[in-house]
Design a protein around this motif. Structure first.
Motif, PDB file in Angstrom:
ATOM      1  N   SER A 175      58.118  -2.226  40.656  1.00 47.71           N
ATOM      2  CA  SER A 175      57.604  -3.580  40.444  1.00 47.71           C
ATOM      3  C   SER A 175      56.202  -3.498  40.352  1.00 47.71           C
ATOM      4  CB  SER A 175      58.190  -4.606  41.360  1.00 47.71           C
ATOM      5  OG  SER A 175      57.620  -4.432  42.781  1.00 47.71           O
ATOM      6  N   ASP A 211      51.946  -8.194  41.999  1.00 51.87           N
ATOM      7  CA  ASP A 211      53.363  -7.886  42.542  1.00 51.87           C
ATOM      8  C   ASP A 211      53.769  -8.724  43.356  1.00 51.87           C
ATOM      9  OD1 ASP A 211      55.442  -6.416  42.770  1.00 51.87           O
ATOM     10  OD2 ASP A 211      54.366  -5.122  44.099  1.00 51.87           O
ATOM     11  N   ALA A 212      55.002  -8.737  43.517  1.00 55.47           N
ATOM     12  CA  ALA A 212      55.745  -9.651  44.755  1.00 55.47           C
ATOM     13  C   ALA A 212      55.495 -11.080  44.679  1.00 55.47           C
ATOM     14  CB  ALA A 212      55.418  -8.720  46.011  1.00 55.47           C
ATOM     15  N   GLU A 213      55.340 -11.705  43.546  1.00 50.08           N
ATOM     16  CA  GLU A 213      54.945 -12.976  43.520  1.00 50.08           C
ATOM     17  C   GLU A 213      55.825 -13.528  42.156  1.00 50.08           C
ATOM     18  OE1 GLU A 213      50.818 -14.357  43.366  1.00 50.08           O
ATOM     19  OE2 GLU A 213      50.439 -12.932  44.760  1.00 50.08           O
ATOM     20  N   THR A 243      60.283  -7.479  33.446  1.00 48.63           N
ATOM     21  CA  THR A 243      61.192  -6.633  34.007  1.00 48.63           C
ATOM     22  C   THR A 243      62.515  -6.821  33.372  1.00 48.63           C
ATOM     23  OG1 THR A 243      60.370  -6.930  36.289  1.00 48.63           O
ATOM     24  CG2 THR A 243      62.547  -6.341  36.059  1.00 48.63           C
ATOM     25  N   ASP A 283      63.791  -2.584  40.124  1.00 52.11           N
ATOM     26  CA  ASP A 283      63.334  -3.239  41.120  1.00 52.11           C
ATOM     27  C   ASP A 283      63.095  -4.728  40.801  1.00 52.11           C
ATOM     28  OD1 ASP A 283      61.557  -4.256  43.081  1.00 52.11           O
ATOM     29  OD2 ASP A 283      60.376  -2.676  43.243  1.00 52.11           O
ATOM     30  N   GLU A 292      62.344  -7.358  42.740  1.00 51.30           N
ATOM     31  CA  GLU A 292      61.433  -8.138  43.979  1.00 51.30           C
ATOM     32  C   GLU A 292      62.374  -8.666  44.579  1.00 51.30           C
ATOM     33  OE1 GLU A 292      58.172 -10.489  42.303  1.00 51.30           O
ATOM     34  OE2 GLU A 292      57.307  -8.714  41.378  1.00 51.30           O
ATOM     35  N   GLU A 342      64.328  -7.293  47.603  1.00 46.70           N
ATOM     36  CA  GLU A 342      63.549  -7.123  48.818  1.00 46.70           C
ATOM     37  C   GLU A 342      63.663  -8.591  49.492  1.00 46.70           C
ATOM     38  OE1 GLU A 342      59.206  -7.607  47.034  1.00 46.70           O
ATOM     39  OE2 GLU A 342      60.309  -5.752  46.570  1.00 46.70           O
ATOM     40  N   GLY A 352      61.086  -9.750  51.514  1.00 44.08           N
ATOM     41  CA  GLY A 352      59.718 -10.123  51.815  1.00 44.08           C
ATOM     42  C   GLY A 352      59.437 -11.040  53.245  1.00 44.08           C
TER      43      GLY A 352
END
Length: 264
Positions: A53, A64-66, A73, A90, A92, A120, A122
């Motif tokens: 990611s 990333d991760a937001e 993706t 991936d 997230e 994930e 988080g």
């Protein structure tokens, strides 16, 4: 490279990917960030390739991760999902807090040939993440769900919390559980013995080697963003050498080799 029709993965592909988690040797899973990197890795003999990611986000100029890279993706999955190699994505946290929306994204991945998804938590509520996993497994039962907890990646590595989260995700239907950031072999061994499904860890330079992880029963070893970051580091090293009047060393694919990786 010949384009392949977009269709769900075959039963054989789904079974093959799941089987790699139960083979004699653990699944060493490299993570790609674009078409060329994925196809180049497959060309090195890796039967399965995952996406990273961070790499996908960084290449698109997004965080990333937001939950900012849903379309990027999916676009990469559309391009690679029907390749001869097995693709895991991936995703997230599934790009939504709504389990039904996460399940719909999983359906879209599955429809273009993706065999696995990494989700994930988080460090959000475990019950919410478990609901996402359950929704995905109900929507696309054959899709391999790797459920990640960030207790060691974002948190303080609390053992009780880690075990509780892994239990919740397994009960929700996860096919494997992932604990990135954990490098202590004794703790890894404890999780291997506790888990009812394959344990996935993130390889860390300076941490346990692949043989060490295999010896304690780890079944999947991911490289995460390491290859992307190494590639970026190699680019910076090369430009520094050129600036200093020297010739860069190290393997450098030719223009035509790279062009062939992305040719339709």
């Amino acid at each position: 490279m010949t384009a392949h029709p977009k269709q769900p993965p075959s039963a054989g592909a789904l079974s093959a990917f799941a089987g790699l988690h139960h083979a004699e040797e653990p699944l060493l899973l490299p993570n790609a960030w674009d078409c060329a990197s994925a196809r180049a890795l497959a060309g090195q003999g890796f039967r399965a390739v995952a996406t990273t990611s961070l790499g996908v986000a960084a290449a698109a100029g997004l965080p990333d991760a937001e939950a900012a890279t849903r379309e990027e993706t999916l676009r990469l999955a559309f391009t690679l999902g029907s390749e001869p190699f097995l693709l895991s994505v991936d995703a997230e946290g599934g790009f939504s807090e709504d389990p039904d929306e996460v399940a719909e994204f999983a359906r879209e991945l599955y429809a273009v040939g993706v065999v696995g998804i990494n989700l994930e938590d988080g460090l959000g509520p475990a019950d919410r993440h478990a609901a996402k996993i359950a929704a995905v497994k109900e929507a696309v039962p054959g899709l391999f769900v790797n459920a990640r907890t960030d207790t060691h990646w974002l948190g303080d590595g609390d053992a009780t919390d880690t075990l509780a989260r892994l239990d919740a995700y397994q009960q929700a239907g996860a096919d494997a559980v992932f604990v990135p950031g954990l490098t202590d072999l004794r703790q890894i061994t404890t999780l291997v013995r506790h888990a009812q499904v394959p344990l996935n860890v993130l390889y860390a330079p300076g941490g346990p080697s692949v043989p060490d992880l295999a010896d304690v029963g780890v079944r999947r070893i991911s490289l995460g963003s390491l290859l992307y970051r190494r590639a970026l580091g190699a680019a910076l090293e090369a430009v520094a050498e050129i600036r200093a009047g020297r010739t860069p060393v190290g393997p450098t694919p030719s223009y035509r080799e790279v062009a062939r990786q992305v040719a339709p």
